[in-house]
Write a protein that holds these residues in place. Sequence first.
Motif, PDB file in Angstrom:
ATOM      1  N   ILE A 530       0.821  -1.218   0.000  1.00 53.36           N
ATOM      2  CA  ILE A 530       0.000   0.000   0.000  1.00 53.36           C
ATOM      3  C   ILE A 530       0.848   1.257   0.000  1.00 53.36           C
ATOM      4  CG2 ILE A 530      -1.953  -1.119   1.112  1.00 53.36           C
ATOM      5  CD1 ILE A 530      -1.042   0.345   3.722  1.00 53.36           C
ATOM      6  N   SER A 531       2.121   1.127   0.377  1.00 51.25           N
ATOM      7  CA  SER A 531       2.986   2.301   0.394  1.00 51.25           C
ATOM      8  C   SER A 531       3.550   2.641  -0.978  1.00 51.25           C
ATOM      9  CB  SER A 531       4.148   2.096   1.375  1.00 51.25           C
ATOM     10  OG  SER A 531       3.662   2.027   2.700  1.00 51.25           O
ATOM     11  N   VAL A 532       3.381   1.756  -1.940  1.00 48.14           N
ATOM     12  CA  VAL A 532       3.876   2.035  -3.287  1.00 48.14           C
ATOM     13  C   VAL A 532       2.751   2.125  -4.310  1.00 48.14           C
ATOM     14  CG1 VAL A 532       6.117   0.997  -2.842  1.00 48.14           C
ATOM     15  CG2 VAL A 532       4.302  -0.426  -3.764  1.00 48.14           C
ATOM     16  N   THR A 533       1.528   2.140  -3.824  1.00 41.46           N
ATOM     17  CA  THR A 533       0.384   2.294  -4.729  1.00 41.46           C
ATOM     18  C   THR A 533      -0.654   3.178  -4.058  1.00 41.46           C
ATOM     19  OG1 THR A 533      -1.231   1.090  -6.085  1.00 41.46           O
ATOM     20  CG2 THR A 533      -0.881   0.287  -3.863  1.00 41.46           C
ATOM     21  N   LYS A 534      -1.547   3.755  -4.832  1.00 38.99           N
ATOM     22  CA  LYS A 534      -2.573   4.635  -4.291  1.00 38.99           C
ATOM     23  C   LYS A 534      -3.829   3.833  -3.950  1.00 38.99           C
ATOM     24  CE  LYS A 534      -1.074   8.778  -6.804  1.00 38.99           C
ATOM     25  NZ  LYS A 534      -0.598   9.472  -5.619  1.00 38.99           N
ATOM     26  N   PRO A 535      -4.635   4.320  -3.008  1.00 41.46           N
ATOM     27  CA  PRO A 535      -5.894   3.637  -2.693  1.00 41.46           C
ATOM     28  C   PRO A 535      -6.759   3.495  -3.945  1.00 41.46           C
ATOM     29  CG  PRO A 535      -5.439   5.340  -1.070  1.00 41.46           C
ATOM     30  CD  PRO A 535      -4.428   5.512  -2.161  1.00 41.46           C
ATOM     31  N   SER A 536      -7.419   2.352  -4.063  1.00 43.13           N
ATOM     32  CA  SER A 536      -8.228   2.086  -5.256  1.00 43.13           C
ATOM     33  C   SER A 536      -9.694   2.439  -5.052  1.00 43.13           C
ATOM     34  CB  SER A 536      -8.112   0.605  -5.634  1.00 43.13           C
ATOM     35  OG  SER A 536      -8.509  -0.214  -4.547  1.00 43.13           O
ATOM     36  N   GLY A 537     -10.010   3.071  -3.939  1.00 44.19           N
ATOM     37  CA  GLY A 537     -11.408   3.385  -3.649  1.00 44.19           C
ATOM     38  C   GLY A 537     -11.755   2.919  -2.255  1.00 44.19           C
ATOM     39  N   LEU A 538     -12.441   3.750  -1.500  1.00 37.62           N
ATOM     40  CA  LEU A 538     -12.715   3.435  -0.101  1.00 37.62           C
ATOM     41  C   LEU A 538     -14.042   2.691   0.045  1.00 37.62           C
ATOM     42  CD1 LEU A 538     -11.649   6.874   1.410  1.00 37.62           C
ATOM     43  CD2 LEU A 538     -10.233   4.948   0.679  1.00 37.62           C
TER      44      LEU A 538
END
Length: 595
Positions: A530-538
């Motif tokens: 998760i530290s190398v990618t952005k959230p995909s939707g909450l």
Amino acid sequence: MEKQFLMGNQAIGLGAIHAGVQVVAGYPGTPSTEILETIAKNNPGDIYVEWSVNEKAALEVAAGAAYAGARTLVTMKQVGLNVASDPLMSLAYVGVKGGMVVAVADDPGPISSQTEQDTRHFAQFSKLPVFDPSSPEEAYEMIADAFEYSEKYHTPVLFRPTTRVCHGCASIAIDAIRQVRKPEGFIKDSSRWVIFPRLSFQSHKRIEARNPRIGEDFSSYRFNRLTGSGKRGIATGGISYEYTREVLGDGPVKLFKVATPHPFPEKLALEFLDGLEEVLVIEELDPVIERELTYLCGKHHLNVTIRGKLTGDIQPAGENTVESVREAVSRFLEIPYEAPEMPTLPEMPARPPVLCAGCPHRASFYAVKQAMKGRKAVFSGDIGCYTLGNAQPLDMVDTCLCMGADVTMAQGLHRVEPDAVNFSFIGDSTFFASGITGVVNAVYNQTDIVLIVLDNSTTAMTGHQPHPGTGVTMMGDVSQKISIPAVLEAVGVKHVVTVDPLDLKAAVEAVKQAADVKGVSAVIFKSPCISVTKPSGLYTVDKEKCIGCQKCIRELGCPAITMEDKKALIEPSLCYGCSICAQVCPVGAIGGECK
């Protein structure tokens, strides 16, 4: 000179640059990691820097460069020295031409390590000099001295900062002048560079003759110091020296600061012992200085009582602190000690280490757990973020010994309990560092194990360093990615499946199939950290649908999910949209994206 506010590791890195280091190799490990990263960040352009696949490889790369006359630095933590010990022991006999410093960060506590091992013992074992800085300021200057001594005596030297030196900060005067050196190059000489038993015998004799000379040299070394006077003395080194100075002030005691515990500065130590009746030794981690002083008292028939860890006057394990030193010094000097009055604070909530919210490893562990329901299975873990899979409610790490041991321990477990399904969990960086040989061993010996590679595309635990599977080097070059599936197939693993652990149904099915394969089977759970990618939707909870069963909490343990008014609640600031909770919910109460 200019002053900079630096972390100890930054000071060591900049000190190495200014000392003219030309080749730097290492393997990330807290508390050492920032040394190499600092050199890479401040590289003037002519220093070669690499994250090697492991500490053994790093030391051998640096040794080759040192044979050619370059100044080289190797970085690792204390358990990494175990991995590098094979080449280092031989290198101690062969020696070097260019200055070679092996920076090994010890971790009293331990704060982030498997062991509290003391690198000073390894210096004695390998018969190598060791430097033990007491502060970030001293570390900056001492690293240059270490290169000088290495070249003077044609030997690698150990450099042993501990956690509080590595991660402490100080204002440090930085030298604007950098040494620039041109290596002589490698000169062929098999009588020097090729290790044979007869040559090793001669080398051993030279080392035994050399080390007393180094000890004599160290007796006049600028960071080994004697101060004060009296019938009682305190000997100390490393960060414990700083604690002792803070406690003593200008107290009536003779103080011996040991910056080079091996070879021991015997001449200076005897000067310290002269006229004393009692000595208290304050050090981390083991009684190294204490034993040296005890030995000298016996050798020279000195009637001096030596106190320390061996006599129970200093705690035998863990870190020293200013207060623990204050208490010990007060007892030793027979002065009143009053524990500091601590303010009354509210009890802090327990915060056990857990996998991050959205971590793909949580999904991977959960998929394996679901696939193995009703079957006897043992889960061998490894060193990394995924060690946290041992926490409830996952409880998916049955063994954890050292890097790469998951693959081989699973093999040993299988030989005793062949009716169990033996899993080994290993990260992508650790797979390259120490997992491949274990897989080869399993294939060669036809052992039934299920290898689970947790591929999150980074070395997450130590700060997201690149590794051979990322396709990027520490020099910033784009390189060919090493394919984990291709490596496994090349060494003979017949069943290799790659699956996204966030697709729970597919992940469970992949594990079930792998568990029924004879021999070695492998499931690669590939999903980025998760530290190398952005959230995909909450994700959110539909309060109307939620029945308060707490299955999402009881089975996953995600820190983003809590309960409010007997209903599940997802904290939006923590959610990364991994969707596992939605797939687990029995009534479909979790889903959708926050707009």
